[in-house]
Design a protein around this motif. Structure first.
Motif, mmCIF file in Angstrom:
data_model
loop_
_atom_site.group_PDB
_atom_site.id
_atom_site.type_symbol
_atom_site.label_atom_id
_atom_site.label_comp_id
_atom_site.label_asym_id
_atom_site.label_seq_id
_atom_site.Cartn_x
_atom_site.Cartn_y
_atom_site.Cartn_z
ATOM 1 N N THR A 96 -1.943 5.596 2.869
ATOM 2 C CA THR A 96 -2.916 4.579 3.263
ATOM 3 C C THR A 96 -2.448 3.847 4.515
ATOM 4 O O THR A 96 -3.220 3.634 5.453
ATOM 5 N N LYS B 51 0.823 -1.202 0.000
ATOM 6 C CA LYS B 51 0.000 0.000 0.000
ATOM 7 C C LYS B 51 0.862 1.258 0.000
ATOM 8 O O LYS B 51 2.069 1.209 0.207
ATOM 9 N N SER B 52 0.202 2.390 -0.199
ATOM 10 C CA SER B 52 0.903 3.677 -0.221
ATOM 11 C C SER B 52 1.173 4.155 1.200
ATOM 12 O O SER B 52 0.528 3.735 2.161
ATOM 13 N N ALA B 53 2.121 5.076 1.322
ATOM 14 C CA ALA B 53 2.485 5.643 2.614
ATOM 15 C C ALA B 53 1.261 6.218 3.322
ATOM 16 O O ALA B 53 1.035 5.965 4.509
#
Lengths: 262, 262
Positions: free
Chosen positions: A51, A47-49
């Motif tokens: 998120t 996942k993204s930072a």
């Protein structure tokens, strides 16, 4: 209630964090633990930072409502992106899985390999924490996204897992005699890791985090006063037979007292 | 604008859906496509039914704002849990990845293996759709959670991937001469799949969904009037060099015109 008798809250991004609970219960058998595993979200590792930070804060805030004396983030990925925000928001101390591993890696000296999820490695969190303690240490960080997937699938001590560990670990120069396991799910793969890279000193960020939690109790938070075995309560955002089976491998025993939470 | 000239919106739970875009562009070169890949959420394949339905509806609603003439859910998992809700909410027809694959499987006759993510297999969506068309068909559904991970990691045509495909596919009795690839990321693993199970007829739910989209244009929605190659616009909820590299493998060409969206 005596503040020393409050539970320790443990936050996992999935099931790998149960390996930290296993270590905590071995080291601190009289403590009570509340584990929150965010199993509905799948792995945080891709996942993204933003998120990961949001999910970690959300889960940590839910755990904090149970008035723990200490919150432990039992996930390298959740710690890399969510520790600061949770520390700012939580009413109790919060321990992440980065610093204990980094401390041991800095103390080990010499070139150190670091393996973790794609997100953890991209964050550079372990490197920054090691270099702050021991500037100039040669580090070989390597994203190994399939390792946590293999551990969750339960292909432990398995020739396929050996081959995948070999593929990844051979990318870390063999002059690195120390490798930091930067994901709490990695420890269950140690049979394979040891086979493919004999003579390596493995630093398990999960085990080291459990030891750091013990230090925090000793140096101020206090141990539980009761002398009976402490209870473990498990909250999961998604419960299923598959989750129970996978979780039992990390915990080292069947999952009991599981509650599904929203 | 002539409604026939509106774009086709394609919704992927990650990058595997780009293999459907690849098939769509080959079959329908003059159409314009808008792909939304929910890369920030990681794989949908291990998430809960409720989470997958919510994410699919959210992404589909975002795509619908671009006024597509057709929405295609290019993910077995998102289709299994999110199709009905998106069909109810969207202002245009919505095509999922379950029915086209199920139709081909029912037509193939004989025992059929079905592979997919843990969530897709748990849903029983393919079985229900096949049995509705062809009651009594013998089906062997099998969750293969590592296959999508391998495809995203890019270990294509690789001895490790062969070994993993063999481990999974050997669990499907060999009397099943047809196997339905129930995840749009699986098609990139066909070199390995074919090696470990020669003589099998593989039904790719992604390719079949692209063909079903062509049918929908022919039977009412209409083809784009322009005769120049249609454009492809790619929206990703998380963009990174790693995402671009993995995405290019599914699309079969470099990702251009990528926009990161919230």
């Amino acid at each position: 209630m005596n503040p020393r008798d409050l539970p320790i809250g443990v936050l996992g991004s999935g099931l790998g964090g149960l390996s930290v609970v296993r270590a905590l219960r071995r080291i601190l058998p009289f403590e009570t633990f509340l584990y929150l595993g965010d199993t509905a979200q799948g792995s945080y590792g891709n996942k993204s930072a933003e998120t990961i930070a949001r999910l970690t804060l959300h889960a940590g805030t839910a755990l904090a409502r149970h008035q723990p004396k200490l919150l432990v983030i039992a996930s390298g990925t959740a710690s890399a992106f969510g520790l600061a925000a949770l520390q700012a928001a939580a009413p109790c101390p919060v321990l992440g899985a980065i610093e204990p591993g980094a401390q041991a890696a800095a103390a080990a000296g010499g070139p150190v390999g670091i393996i973790g999820t794609a997100a953890t490695i991209r964050s550079g969190a372990f490197e920054a924490a090691i270099l702050r303690r021991s500037p100039g240490t040669i580090l070989y960080p390597l994203a190994c996204p399939l390792l946590a997937d293999l551990a969750e699938e339960g292909w432990i001590d398995d020739p396929i897992t050996d081959a995948i560990c070999r593929r990844y670990l051979n990318q870390i120069p063999f002059e690195a005699h120390t490798v930091l396991l930067g994901c709490t799910a990695h420890a269950t793969l140690l049979p394979s890791l040891t086979r493919v890279r004999p003579g390596t000193k493995w630093l398990d960020c999960g085990e080291l985090t459990a030891l750091a939690a013990e230090d925090m109790l000793r140096s101020g938070l206090g141990f539980r006063t009761a002398s009976a075995q402490g209870q473990l309560r498990i909250l999961l955002t998604e419960d299923s037979p598959r989750v129970r089976e996978s979780g039992a491998r990390f915990l080292g025993e069947a999952l009991e007292a599981v509650e599904q939470v929203g």
